[in-house]
Write a protein that holds these residues in place. Structure first.
Motif, PDB file in Angstrom:
ATOM      1  N   LEU A  54       0.823  -1.205   0.000  1.00  0.00           N
ATOM      2  CA  LEU A  54       0.000   0.000   0.000  1.00  0.00           C
ATOM      3  C   LEU A  54       0.861   1.260   0.000  1.00  0.00           C
ATOM      4  CD1 LEU A  54      -2.879  -1.031   2.437  1.00  0.00           C
ATOM      5  CD2 LEU A  54      -2.974  -0.801  -0.053  1.00  0.00           C
ATOM      6  N   GLU A  55       1.957   1.229   0.719  1.00  0.00           N
ATOM      7  CA  GLU A  55       2.868   2.380   0.721  1.00  0.00           C
ATOM      8  C   GLU A  55       3.438   2.615  -0.674  1.00  0.00           C
ATOM      9  OE1 GLU A  55       3.642   4.700   2.882  1.00  0.00           O
ATOM     10  OE2 GLU A  55       2.167   3.903   4.286  1.00  0.00           O
ATOM     11  N   LYS A  56       3.742   1.549  -1.371  1.00  0.00           N
ATOM     12  CA  LYS A  56       4.266   1.663  -2.731  1.00  0.00           C
ATOM     13  C   LYS A  56       3.225   2.281  -3.662  1.00  0.00           C
ATOM     14  CE  LYS A  56       6.278  -1.180  -6.428  1.00  0.00           C
ATOM     15  NZ  LYS A  56       6.696  -2.556  -6.799  1.00  0.00           N
ATOM     16  N   HIS A  57       1.978   1.843  -3.539  1.00  0.00           N
ATOM     17  CA  HIS A  57       0.914   2.410  -4.360  1.00  0.00           C
ATOM     18  C   HIS A  57       0.676   3.876  -4.012  1.00  0.00           C
ATOM     19  CE1 HIS A  57      -0.956  -0.884  -6.765  1.00  0.00           C
ATOM     20  NE2 HIS A  57      -0.226  -1.618  -5.938  1.00  0.00           N
ATOM     21  N   LYS A  58       0.749   4.192  -2.751  1.00  0.00           N
ATOM     22  CA  LYS A  58       0.566   5.582  -2.348  1.00  0.00           C
ATOM     23  C   LYS A  58       1.681   6.458  -2.915  1.00  0.00           C
ATOM     24  CE  LYS A  58      -0.180   8.523   1.693  1.00  0.00           C
ATOM     25  NZ  LYS A  58      -0.260   8.570   3.183  1.00  0.00           N
ATOM     26  N   THR A  59       2.904   5.960  -2.880  1.00  0.00           N
ATOM     27  CA  THR A  59       4.038   6.688  -3.466  1.00  0.00           C
ATOM     28  C   THR A  59       3.822   6.913  -4.955  1.00  0.00           C
ATOM     29  OG1 THR A  59       5.596   5.801  -1.843  1.00  0.00           O
ATOM     30  CG2 THR A  59       6.524   6.619  -3.909  1.00  0.00           C
ATOM     31  N   ALA A  60       3.308   5.902  -5.642  1.00  0.00           N
ATOM     32  CA  ALA A  60       3.053   6.018  -7.079  1.00  0.00           C
ATOM     33  C   ALA A  60       2.067   7.139  -7.371  1.00  0.00           C
ATOM     34  CB  ALA A  60       2.533   4.691  -7.625  1.00  0.00           C
ATOM     35  N   LEU A  61       1.057   7.281  -6.521  1.00  0.00           N
ATOM     36  CA  LEU A  61       0.076   8.339  -6.717  1.00  0.00           C
ATOM     37  C   LEU A  61       0.673   9.711  -6.428  1.00  0.00           C
ATOM     38  CD1 LEU A  61      -3.189   6.819  -5.169  1.00  0.00           C
ATOM     39  CD2 LEU A  61      -2.369   6.743  -7.522  1.00  0.00           C
ATOM     40  N   ILE A  62       1.416   9.808  -5.339  1.00  0.00           N
ATOM     41  CA  ILE A  62       2.005  11.097  -4.958  1.00  0.00           C
ATOM     42  C   ILE A  62       3.004  11.573  -6.004  1.00  0.00           C
ATOM     43  CG2 ILE A  62       3.494  12.243  -3.260  1.00  0.00           C
ATOM     44  CD1 ILE A  62       2.226  10.442  -1.126  1.00  0.00           C
ATOM     45  N   GLU A  63       3.825  10.656  -6.491  1.00  0.00           N
ATOM     46  CA  GLU A  63       4.853  11.011  -7.470  1.00  0.00           C
ATOM     47  C   GLU A  63       4.332  10.977  -8.907  1.00  0.00           C
ATOM     48  OE1 GLU A  63       8.190   8.456  -6.801  1.00  0.00           O
ATOM     49  OE2 GLU A  63       8.613   9.292  -4.810  1.00  0.00           O
ATOM     50  N   LYS A  64       3.077  10.572  -9.076  1.00  0.00           N
ATOM     51  CA  LYS A  64       2.417  10.549 -10.376  1.00  0.00           C
ATOM     52  C   LYS A  64       3.219   9.744 -11.409  1.00  0.00           C
ATOM     53  CE  LYS A  64       0.058  14.940  -9.547  1.00  0.00           C
ATOM     54  NZ  LYS A  64      -0.200  16.318 -10.037  1.00  0.00           N
ATOM     55  N   TRP A  65       3.458   8.490 -11.065  1.00  0.00           N
ATOM     56  CA  TRP A  65       4.189   7.619 -11.984  1.00  0.00           C
ATOM     57  C   TRP A  65       3.427   7.498 -13.298  1.00  0.00           C
ATOM     58  CZ3 TRP A  65       5.754   2.850  -8.491  1.00  0.00           C
ATOM     59  CH2 TRP A  65       6.655   3.296  -7.503  1.00  0.00           C
ATOM     60  N   ASP A  66       4.153   7.485 -14.406  1.00  0.00           N
ATOM     61  CA  ASP A  66       3.503   7.304 -15.696  1.00  0.00           C
ATOM     62  C   ASP A  66       3.231   5.814 -15.931  1.00  0.00           C
ATOM     63  OD1 ASP A  66       5.937   6.141 -16.503  1.00  0.00           O
ATOM     64  OD2 ASP A  66       6.595   7.930 -17.581  1.00  0.00           O
ATOM     65  N   SER A  67       2.563   5.512 -17.046  1.00  0.00           N
ATOM     66  CA  SER A  67       2.149   4.127 -17.318  1.00  0.00           C
ATOM     67  C   SER A  67       3.342   3.185 -17.420  1.00  0.00           C
ATOM     68  CB  SER A  67       1.327   4.068 -18.605  1.00  0.00           C
ATOM     69  OG  SER A  67       0.137   4.814 -18.469  1.00  0.00           O
ATOM     70  N   THR A  68       4.427   3.657 -18.030  1.00  0.00           N
ATOM     71  CA  THR A  68       5.613   2.812 -18.175  1.00  0.00           C
ATOM     72  C   THR A  68       6.186   2.434 -16.821  1.00  0.00           C
ATOM     73  OG1 THR A  68       6.155   3.836 -20.304  1.00  0.00           O
ATOM     74  CG2 THR A  68       7.932   2.669 -19.148  1.00  0.00           C
ATOM     75  N   LYS A  69       6.306   3.422 -15.933  1.00  0.00           N
ATOM     76  CA  LYS A  69       6.840   3.173 -14.593  1.00  0.00           C
ATOM     77  C   LYS A  69       5.922   2.228 -13.819  1.00  0.00           C
ATOM     78  CE  LYS A  69       9.161   3.961 -10.694  1.00  0.00           C
ATOM     79  NZ  LYS A  69      10.500   3.364 -10.433  1.00  0.00           N
ATOM     80  N   LEU A  70       4.630   2.441 -13.915  1.00  0.00           N
ATOM     81  CA  LEU A  70       3.680   1.573 -13.209  1.00  0.00           C
ATOM     82  C   LEU A  70       3.821   0.129 -13.665  1.00  0.00           C
ATOM     83  CD1 LEU A  70       0.547   3.904 -13.325  1.00  0.00           C
ATOM     84  CD2 LEU A  70       1.746   3.182 -11.244  1.00  0.00           C
ATOM     85  N   GLU A  71       3.877  -0.098 -14.964  1.00  0.00           N
ATOM     86  CA  GLU A  71       3.970  -1.461 -15.469  1.00  0.00           C
ATOM     87  C   GLU A  71       5.312  -2.100 -15.130  1.00  0.00           C
ATOM     88  OE1 GLU A  71       2.976  -1.088 -19.607  1.00  0.00           O
ATOM     89  OE2 GLU A  71       0.824  -1.196 -19.200  1.00  0.00           O
ATOM     90  N   GLN A  72       6.359  -1.295 -15.084  1.00  0.00           N
ATOM     91  CA  GLN A  72       7.665  -1.816 -14.667  1.00  0.00           C
ATOM     92  C   GLN A  72       7.623  -2.307 -13.222  1.00  0.00           C
ATOM     93  OE1 GLN A  72      10.298   1.479 -15.423  1.00  0.00           O
ATOM     94  NE2 GLN A  72      10.719   0.850 -17.543  1.00  0.00           N
ATOM     95  N   GLU A  73       6.775  -1.686 -12.403  1.00  0.00           N
ATOM     96  CA  GLU A  73       6.649  -2.047 -10.993  1.00  0.00           C
ATOM     97  C   GLU A  73       5.511  -3.041 -10.751  1.00  0.00           C
ATOM     98  OE1 GLU A  73       8.672  -1.156  -8.577  1.00  0.00           O
ATOM     99  OE2 GLU A  73       9.931   0.046  -9.913  1.00  0.00           O
ATOM    100  N   ASN A  74       5.029  -3.690 -11.828  1.00  0.00           N
ATOM    101  CA  ASN A  74       3.924  -4.653 -11.720  1.00  0.00           C
ATOM    102  C   ASN A  74       2.679  -4.034 -11.113  1.00  0.00           C
ATOM    103  OD1 ASN A  74       5.266  -6.893 -12.870  1.00  0.00           O
ATOM    104  ND2 ASN A  74       6.285  -7.319 -10.929  1.00  0.00           N
ATOM    105  N   MET A  75       2.328  -2.864 -11.615  1.00  0.00           N
ATOM    106  CA  MET A  75       1.122  -2.162 -11.185  1.00  0.00           C
ATOM    107  C   MET A  75       0.333  -1.759 -12.421  1.00  0.00           C
ATOM    108  SD  MET A  75       3.124   0.131  -8.350  1.00  0.00           S
ATOM    109  CE  MET A  75       1.751   1.149  -7.812  1.00  0.00           C
ATOM    110  N   SER A  76      -0.976  -1.683 -12.288  1.00  0.00           N
ATOM    111  CA  SER A  76      -1.821  -1.360 -13.422  1.00  0.00           C
ATOM    112  C   SER A  76      -1.571   0.065 -13.916  1.00  0.00           C
ATOM    113  CB  SER A  76      -3.299  -1.512 -13.044  1.00  0.00           C
ATOM    114  OG  SER A  76      -4.129  -1.067 -14.095  1.00  0.00           O
ATOM    115  N   TYR A  77      -1.548   0.214 -15.242  1.00  0.00           N
ATOM    116  CA  TYR A  77      -1.396   1.545 -15.837  1.00  0.00           C
ATOM    117  C   TYR A  77      -2.622   2.430 -15.582  1.00  0.00           C
ATOM    118  CZ  TYR A  77      -4.552  -0.122 -19.504  1.00  0.00           C
ATOM    119  OH  TYR A  77      -5.635  -0.618 -20.180  1.00  0.00           O
TER     120      TYR A  77
END
Length: 227
Positions: free
Chosen positions: A52-75
């Motif tokens: 959950l902390e990782k997902h929260k970081t992704a939202l705060i830092e506004k990861w793009d689709s490429t970064k999300l998929e690299q981290e095994n997270m939905s685009y």
């Protein structure tokens, strides 16, 4: 640490009986922050904090689709508003250990949609699957993982899986497909094994498919509410 050898055919010791009775009737506070809850298995809030902390970081830092998929997270987290992303704990395979599902806080047919599933494998959180706009996941009939997909106007379907215990494997159960490309006159197909599709009359197709259409409509907890 209390042990009892049932093979000796004697009654449990008083200390073992006391321990056993306590475990069957109440919750117990342990050391180092551990807690035992009667009939509650492994609780999600104690298992998936790092995810959950990782997902929260992704939202705060506004990861793009490429970064999300690299981290095994939905685009999808780069598409839907951050306040519409939520999480929920649910024991999908009824093994006493919660899974973590993350999806969109939505209404109507999209309510309960899942974009990421996590489970515990050998006591560590592991990613199971990610979804997207044309590849959405739901929990159906309390214990099945259903994937809705669309490959165009003339082809769509639903795949039904079981989540294997202590594994990230989704084991296929049955698949339903509307395929107007293969058979425009009767586009209804069912498969109970890989790539072996059988054509069905529409009425029977819909009757069999209806069994798996009761989706869990999660009351997602907003991800941005985590402090």
């Amino acid at each position: 640490d209390v042990q009892y050898d049932y093979t000796k055919g004697v009654n449990p010791s008083d200390s073992f009986k006391l321990l056993y009775d306590l475990g069957d009737t109440m919750s117990i506070k342990g050391v180092n922050g551990a807690t035992y809850f009667k009939n509650q298995g492994m609780r999600g809030e104690n298992l998936y904090k790092s995810i959950l902390e990782k997902h929260k970081t992704a939202l705060i830092e506004k990861w793009d689709s490429t970064k999300l998929e690299q981290e095994n997270m939905s685009y999808m987290y780069n598409i839907i508003p951050s306040d519409k992303i939520g999480y929920y704990y649910y024991d999908i395979n009824a093994d006493g250990i919660d899974e973590l599902v993350i999806g969109e806080i939505a209404e109507g047919n999209w309510e309960g949609v899942i974009y990421d599933i996590y489970t515990m494998v050998d006591r560590k959180p592991q990613h199971v699957i990610s979804g997207g706009q044309r590849n959405r996941y739901y929990i159906c009939d309390n214990s099945f993982v259903c994937r809705e997909y669309s490959s165009g106007a003339a082809e769509s379907g639903v795949d039904v899986y079981n989540l294997v215990e202590n594994s990230t494997e989704l084991f296929p159960q049955v698949s339903f497909k509307y395929d107007g490309y293969t058979n425009p006159k009767n586009p209804y197909f069912i498969s109970y094994s890989d790539d072996k599709w059988e054509n069905y009359p529409e009425k029977e197709f819909r009757e069999r498919k209806r069994v798996f259409e009761k989706y869990e409509r999660f009351n997602y907890i907003p991800l941005n509410s985590i402090k």
